[in-house]
Design an enzyme around this catalytic site. Structure first.
Site, PDB file in Angstrom:
ATOM      1  N   HIS A  28       0.843  -1.211   0.000  1.00 23.94           N
ATOM      2  CA  HIS A  28       0.000   0.000   0.000  1.00 23.94           C
ATOM      3  C   HIS A  28       0.875   1.257   0.000  1.00 23.94           C
ATOM      4  CE1 HIS A  28      -3.055  -2.709   2.264  1.00 23.94           C
ATOM      5  NE2 HIS A  28      -3.538  -2.520   1.055  1.00 23.94           N
ATOM      6  N   LYS A  52     -14.371  -9.210   6.599  1.00 22.85           N
ATOM      7  CA  LYS A  52     -13.071  -9.654   7.091  1.00 22.85           C
ATOM      8  C   LYS A  52     -12.994  -9.429   8.596  1.00 22.85           C
ATOM      9  CE  LYS A  52     -10.757  -8.223   2.793  1.00 22.85           C
ATOM     10  NZ  LYS A  52      -9.810  -7.276   2.198  1.00 22.85           N
ATOM     11  N   ARG A 101      -2.441  -6.239  -8.009  1.00 19.97           N
ATOM     12  CA  ARG A 101      -1.329  -7.187  -7.908  1.00 19.97           C
ATOM     13  C   ARG A 101      -1.423  -8.269  -8.975  1.00 19.97           C
ATOM     14  NH1 ARG A 101      -2.915  -8.152  -1.871  1.00 19.97           N
ATOM     15  NH2 ARG A 101      -4.802  -7.546  -2.956  1.00 19.97           N
ATOM     16  N   SER A 138      -2.735  -7.646   3.158  1.00 22.32           N
ATOM     17  CA  SER A 138      -3.099  -7.500   4.571  1.00 22.32           C
ATOM     18  C   SER A 138      -3.493  -8.854   5.147  1.00 22.32           C
ATOM     19  CB  SER A 138      -4.278  -6.536   4.723  1.00 22.32           C
ATOM     20  OG  SER A 138      -3.941  -5.278   4.230  1.00 22.32           O
TER      21      SER A 138
HETATM   22  P1  ADP Z   1      -9.992  -3.753   0.195  1.00 19.37           P
HETATM   23  O1  ADP Z   1     -10.408  -4.580   1.375  1.00 19.37           O
HETATM   24  O2  ADP Z   1     -10.903  -2.613  -0.127  1.00 19.37           O
HETATM   25  O3  ADP Z   1      -9.571  -4.528  -1.027  1.00 19.37           O
HETATM   26  P2  ADP Z   1      -7.231  -3.496   0.913  1.00 19.37           P
HETATM   27  O4  ADP Z   1      -6.790  -2.775   2.125  1.00 19.37           O
HETATM   28  O5  ADP Z   1      -7.078  -4.973   0.912  1.00 19.37           O
HETATM   29  O6  ADP Z   1      -8.715  -3.007   0.705  1.00 19.37           O
HETATM   30  O7  ADP Z   1      -6.490  -2.927  -0.369  1.00 19.37           O
HETATM   31  C1  ADP Z   1      -6.634  -1.596  -0.800  1.00 19.37           C
HETATM   32  C2  ADP Z   1      -6.060  -1.465  -2.206  1.00 19.37           C
HETATM   33  O8  ADP Z   1      -4.665  -1.741  -2.202  1.00 19.37           O
HETATM   34  C3  ADP Z   1      -6.668  -2.417  -3.228  1.00 19.37           C
HETATM   35  O9  ADP Z   1      -6.791  -1.737  -4.462  1.00 19.37           O
HETATM   36  C4  ADP Z   1      -5.645  -3.524  -3.347  1.00 19.37           C
HETATM   37  O10 ADP Z   1      -5.693  -4.164  -4.602  1.00 19.37           O
HETATM   38  C5  ADP Z   1      -4.362  -2.727  -3.178  1.00 19.37           C
HETATM   39  N1  ADP Z   1      -3.244  -3.530  -2.702  1.00 19.37           N
HETATM   40  C6  ADP Z   1      -3.209  -4.357  -1.643  1.00 19.37           C
HETATM   41  N2  ADP Z   1      -1.991  -4.918  -1.499  1.00 19.37           N
HETATM   42  C7  ADP Z   1      -1.222  -4.428  -2.520  1.00 19.37           C
HETATM   43  C8  ADP Z   1       0.142  -4.653  -2.951  1.00 19.37           C
HETATM   44  N3  ADP Z   1       0.947  -5.505  -2.324  1.00 19.37           N
HETATM   45  N4  ADP Z   1       0.565  -3.978  -4.050  1.00 19.37           N
HETATM   46  C9  ADP Z   1      -0.274  -3.146  -4.699  1.00 19.37           C
HETATM   47  N5  ADP Z   1      -1.550  -2.902  -4.359  1.00 19.37           N
HETATM   48  C10 ADP Z   1      -2.029  -3.535  -3.281  1.00 19.37           C
END
Ligand code: ADP
Length: 172
Positions: A28, A52, A101, A138
């Site tokens: 992120h 989640k 990703r 996450s």
């Molecule tokens: P959500 O639960 O809304 O998907 P997340 O916190 O899991 O929220 O992720 C927020 C954003 O960050 C999403 O667009 C996700 O694809 C992106 N994201 C998560 N991990 C990575 C990573 N390692 N590299 C790039 N983008 C990521």
């Protein structure tokens, strides 16, 4: 004669980066850092994901993210409930920022971008992850914490380690 608009406020590029960020990872952080040159302001909006099981409270999530961007005046961190499109309007955002990703992410992001555009007229800017962060999520961090593993290499590079719960990092 037409006068040029000089007010920078009206032309400000404000991106809303919504997510559950439980916790915010190095992946992120990398998306935000790479997006900084594209926008005047990036608002990281922490939302509740009822599907989640949460590892961290919203308050801790916000503190950890704020610590990672304490030297970036263009970055703000907020929490929200409800529709992401409403939050974007509330903060005057004119873009959504999201990260991709792998192919599964792409399908989800495409659907979400379409719905958000229909609801608010706001376009989504997608950045692809750096290869070295493509395995970071996450949910993996939550799993590793559950099994008492050190997750320091998954957390934002600039995070204030003093705020991180002791059982996430063994050597501070
Ligand atoms: P959500 O639960 O809304 O998907 P997340 O916190 O899991 O929220 O992720 C927020 C954003 O960050 C999403 O667009 C996700 O694809 C992106 N994201 C998560 N991990 C990575 C990573 N390692 N590299 C790039 N983008 C990521």
């Amino acid at each position: 004669m037409k006068t040029m608009k000089t007010s920078h406020c009206t032309n400000k590029r404000i991106a809303l980066f919504p997510g559950s960020f439980d916790p915010f990872t190095r992946g992120h952080e990398s998306i935000v850092m790479r997006a900084l040159p594209l926008f005047d302001e990036i608002i990281i909006a922490i939302g509740v994901n009822i599907n989640k099981q949460a590892l961290t409270s919203m308050e801790l999530r916000q503190k950890l993210i704020e610590s990672a961007f304490r030297n970036e005046p263009k970055v703000k961190v907020v929490t929200y409930t409800g529709l992401t499109a409403d939050v974007a309007r509330l903060y005057g955002a004119n873009f959504f920022l999201r990260g991709v990703r792998m192919i599964q992410d792409f399908e989800n992001e495409m659907n979400m971008a379409e719905v958000n555009r229909e609801l608010s007229g706001i376009e989504t800017v997608l950045l692809y992850t750096l290869p070295e962060y493509s395995h970071i999520s996450s949910s993996i961090v939550r799993e590793l914490v559950k099994y008492e593993q050190d997750v320091s290499s998954y957390l934002p590079i600039n995070i204030d380690k003093n705020l991180v719960p002791d059982h996430w990092i063994f050597k501070k």
